[in-house]
Design an enzyme around this catalytic site. Structure first.
Site, PDB file in Angstrom:
ATOM      1  N   LYS A  67       0.656  -1.048  -0.548  1.00  0.00           N
ATOM      2  CA  LYS A  67       0.130   0.067   0.176  1.00  0.00           C
ATOM      3  C   LYS A  67       0.607   1.095   0.517  1.00  0.00           C
ATOM      4  O   LYS A  67       1.806   1.371   0.514  1.00  0.00           O
ATOM      5  CB  LYS A  67      -0.670   0.074   0.977  1.00  0.00           C
TER       6      LYS A  67
ATOM      7  N   HIS B 138      -3.235   3.351   0.677  1.00  0.00           N
ATOM      8  CA  HIS B 138      -3.926   3.117   2.361  1.00  0.00           C
ATOM      9  C   HIS B 138      -5.102   4.026   3.193  1.00  0.00           C
ATOM     10  O   HIS B 138      -5.488   3.599   3.658  1.00  0.00           O
ATOM     11  CB  HIS B 138      -2.217   3.465   2.680  1.00  0.00           C
TER      12      HIS B 138
END
Length: 292
Positions: free
Chosen positions: A80, A113
């Site tokens: 991420k 994220h």
């Protein structure tokens, strides 16, 4: 979804297959703990590993993959993008850093994220769009097999859709009995976005709940197994995490039972249990980044 084994797959909107249970590495320290736990998970049959730049353990996750003896092409690897590196150029650079950390030349899934939010960034829509534009380029360049987001709520997805050429293929959200986010999951499915569950065990907080224990006992299962099966039956891909080999193995033993409609309704109705407290509009990720 009729999943019968650990390597059965969800199919993403671009046709890429993703194993139906992943092994999560959040809060697993870089070093021996991350290396050994990933190696154990792969040797126990997992083929889907989830990490993130912000976890600080990408190097050890990569070491665990190599130590397992499982071929890279047989593993679905997710990492991420962190909030400190938003924007087109910074996103490209931090992605290359993740590749170097992991010791691979591609990842199977790359996620934003956390979304930029208005509370922190008045230009949040443009910021998310420029970050996503880099994701689209990396995807077109063949460095990523699938792209997605994490912790995006409906307004963030709607704003992104206005500017994106490619819609996210995945949204990874907190999902467990007590905080199921069923309306968000339904919206994602309607948009062709596969939903993944981080913290499918409610960060462990749900494991001692009496209602869940009683339901799990009916099936001869642990509460953890019940929660993982619950996600699958909601058409959500769970990412359980444990450092103990016996629990890593146990978390995969969820293919020999089905939860009744009545018990699913009970699980769906539970609220206020195990919630992390993290909401995008509270900008927890930005607060963490500012404190670093």
């Amino acid at each position: 979804m009729d999943f019968k084994k650990l390597t059965d797959c969800f199919t993403l909107s671009n046709g890429v297959k993703i194993p139906c249970i992943g092994y999560g590495t959040w809060k697993t320290e870089n070093g021996q703990a991350a290396k050994v736990s990933v190696e154990n998970a792969l040797r126990l049959g997992y083929r889907h590993i989830d990490t993130a730049f912000a976890y600080g353990n990408e190097e050890s996750v990569g070491e665990g993959i190599r130590a397992s003896g499982v071929k890279r092409e047989d593993i679905f690897l997710t990492t991420k993008h962190w909030v400190s590196f938003r924007g087109f150029q910074k996103t490209v650079e931090t992605f290359e850093a993740s590749l170097k950390n992991l010791g691979t030349d591609y990842v199977d899934l790359y996620l934003v994220h956390w979304p930029a939010v208005e509370k922190v960034s008045p230009d949040w829509k443009e910021l998310n769009a420029s970050t996503w534009s880099a994701f689209e380029k990396l995807y077109r360049d063949g460095k990523i097999r699938a792209i997605g987001v994490s912790n995006f709520e409906v307004p963030h997805l709607e704003a992104l859709e206005e500017r994106a050429d490619i819609m996210p293929m995945v949204n990874q959200i907190e999902f467990h009995p007590g905080y199921s986010q069923l309306l968000l999951a339904k919206y994602c499915r309607e948009k062709g976005i596969t939903v993944e569950a981080w913290s499918p065990l409610g960060s462990g907080a749900v494991l001692s709940d009496g209602t869940l224990a009683a339901i799990a006992e009916k099936y001869g299962k642990t509460v953890a197994q019940l929660c993982i099966r619950y996600a699958l039956e909601e058409n959500v891909l769970p990412l359980p995490k444990s450092l103990k080999p016996e629990r890593i193995a146990s978390n995969a033993e969820v293919f020999d039972f089905e939860i009744s409609d009545g018990d699913m309704e009970t699980l769906e109705s539970i609220s206020g249990l195990g919630f992390s407290g993290f909401l995008p509009e509270d900008a927890p990720a930005d607060a963490i980044a500012a404190a670093e």
